[in-house]
Design a protein around this motif. Structure first.
Motif, short mmCIF file in Angstrom:
data_model
loop_
_atom_site.label_atom_id
_atom_site.label_comp_id
_atom_site.label_asym_id
_atom_site.label_seq_id
_atom_site.Cartn_x
_atom_site.Cartn_y
_atom_site.Cartn_z
N THR A 35 0.81 -1.22 0.00
CA THR A 35 0.00 0.00 0.00
C THR A 35 0.84 1.27 0.00
O THR A 35 0.30 2.36 -0.19
CB THR A 35 -0.94 0.04 1.21
N LEU A 36 2.15 1.17 0.19
CA LEU A 36 3.01 2.35 0.24
C LEU A 36 2.93 3.20 -1.03
O LEU A 36 2.76 4.42 -0.95
CB LEU A 36 4.45 1.94 0.54
N PRO A 37 3.01 2.61 -2.23
CA PRO A 37 2.92 3.45 -3.44
C PRO A 37 1.57 4.17 -3.57
O PRO A 37 1.50 5.29 -4.03
CB PRO A 37 3.12 2.46 -4.59
N VAL A 38 0.51 3.49 -3.14
CA VAL A 38 -0.82 4.11 -3.21
C VAL A 38 -0.88 5.30 -2.26
O VAL A 38 -1.37 6.38 -2.61
CB VAL A 38 -1.92 3.08 -2.86
N ARG A 39 -0.37 5.13 -1.06
CA ARG A 39 -0.37 6.23 -0.08
C ARG A 39 0.50 7.38 -0.56
O ARG A 39 0.14 8.55 -0.41
CB ARG A 39 0.14 5.74 1.27
N ALA A 40 1.66 7.06 -1.14
CA ALA A 40 2.56 8.10 -1.64
C ALA A 40 1.89 8.87 -2.78
O ALA A 40 1.99 10.10 -2.86
CB ALA A 40 3.87 7.48 -2.11
N GLY A 41 1.20 8.15 -3.66
CA GLY A 41 0.50 8.81 -4.76
C GLY A 41 -0.62 9.71 -4.27
O GLY A 41 -0.81 10.83 -4.77
N ALA A 42 -1.34 9.26 -3.27
CA ALA A 42 -2.43 10.06 -2.70
C ALA A 42 -1.86 11.32 -2.03
O ALA A 42 -2.43 12.41 -2.16
CB ALA A 42 -3.23 9.24 -1.70
N GLN A 43 -0.74 11.17 -1.33
CA GLN A 43 -0.12 12.32 -0.68
C GLN A 43 0.37 13.33 -1.71
O GLN A 43 0.20 14.53 -1.55
CB GLN A 43 1.03 11.87 0.22
N ALA A 44 0.96 12.84 -2.79
CA ALA A 44 1.44 13.73 -3.85
C ALA A 44 0.27 14.47 -4.49
O ALA A 44 0.37 15.67 -4.77
CB ALA A 44 2.21 12.93 -4.90
N ALA A 45 -0.83 13.77 -4.71
CA ALA A 45 -2.01 14.43 -5.28
C ALA A 45 -2.55 15.48 -4.33
O ALA A 45 -2.98 16.56 -4.75
CB ALA A 45 -3.09 13.38 -5.59
N ASP A 46 -2.53 15.19 -3.04
CA ASP A 46 -3.00 16.15 -2.05
C ASP A 46 -2.12 17.40 -2.04
O ASP A 46 -2.60 18.52 -1.93
CB ASP A 46 -3.02 15.50 -0.67
N TRP A 47 -0.81 17.20 -2.14
CA TRP A 47 0.11 18.35 -2.17
C TRP A 47 -0.04 19.15 -3.45
O TRP A 47 0.15 20.36 -3.47
CB TRP A 47 1.55 17.88 -2.04
N ALA A 48 -0.38 18.49 -4.55
CA ALA A 48 -0.44 19.15 -5.85
C ALA A 48 -1.75 19.91 -6.06
O ALA A 48 -1.81 20.81 -6.90
CB ALA A 48 -0.26 18.13 -6.97
#
Length: 94
Positions: A35-48
């Motif tokens: 689940t780490l890549p999914v969480r990282a992608g969600a965090q990046a989308a939140d920051w963007a």
């Protein structure tokens, strides 16, 4: 004299016990890794992206700054107008 297998017996026993105790930890770690890549992608989308709340807050901040600038400019114009009025010789320049 002990054979090699006899000396390793406690190690094998400890390994067997550890294997019985670890599946929950290993499964949890595997889930975390997957689940780490999914969480990282969600965090990046939140920051963007900017949420509506952030957008409203930023808009309000910009409006306050704009009103403050306009207020300063108005005071400056009024002061200049009164000075020009007095230089022109008028008594009531408010």
């Amino acid at each position: 004299m002990f054979r090699q297998v006899d000396r390793l017996r406690p190690l094998w026993l400890a390994a067997a016990v550890a294997l019985l105790m670890l599946p929950g930890c290993i499964a949890r770690t595997a889930v975390d890794i997957v689940t780490l890549p999914v969480r990282a992608g969600a965090q990046a989308a939140d920051w963007a992206t900017t949420s509506q709340d952030e957008s409203d807050r930023n808009y309000g901040r910009e409006m306050r700054k704009k009103e403050e600038r306009e207020g300063k400019e108005m005071k400056k114009r009024d002061k200049e107008r009164r000075r020009a009025c007095k230089e022109a010789g008028y008594d009531d320049c408010n």
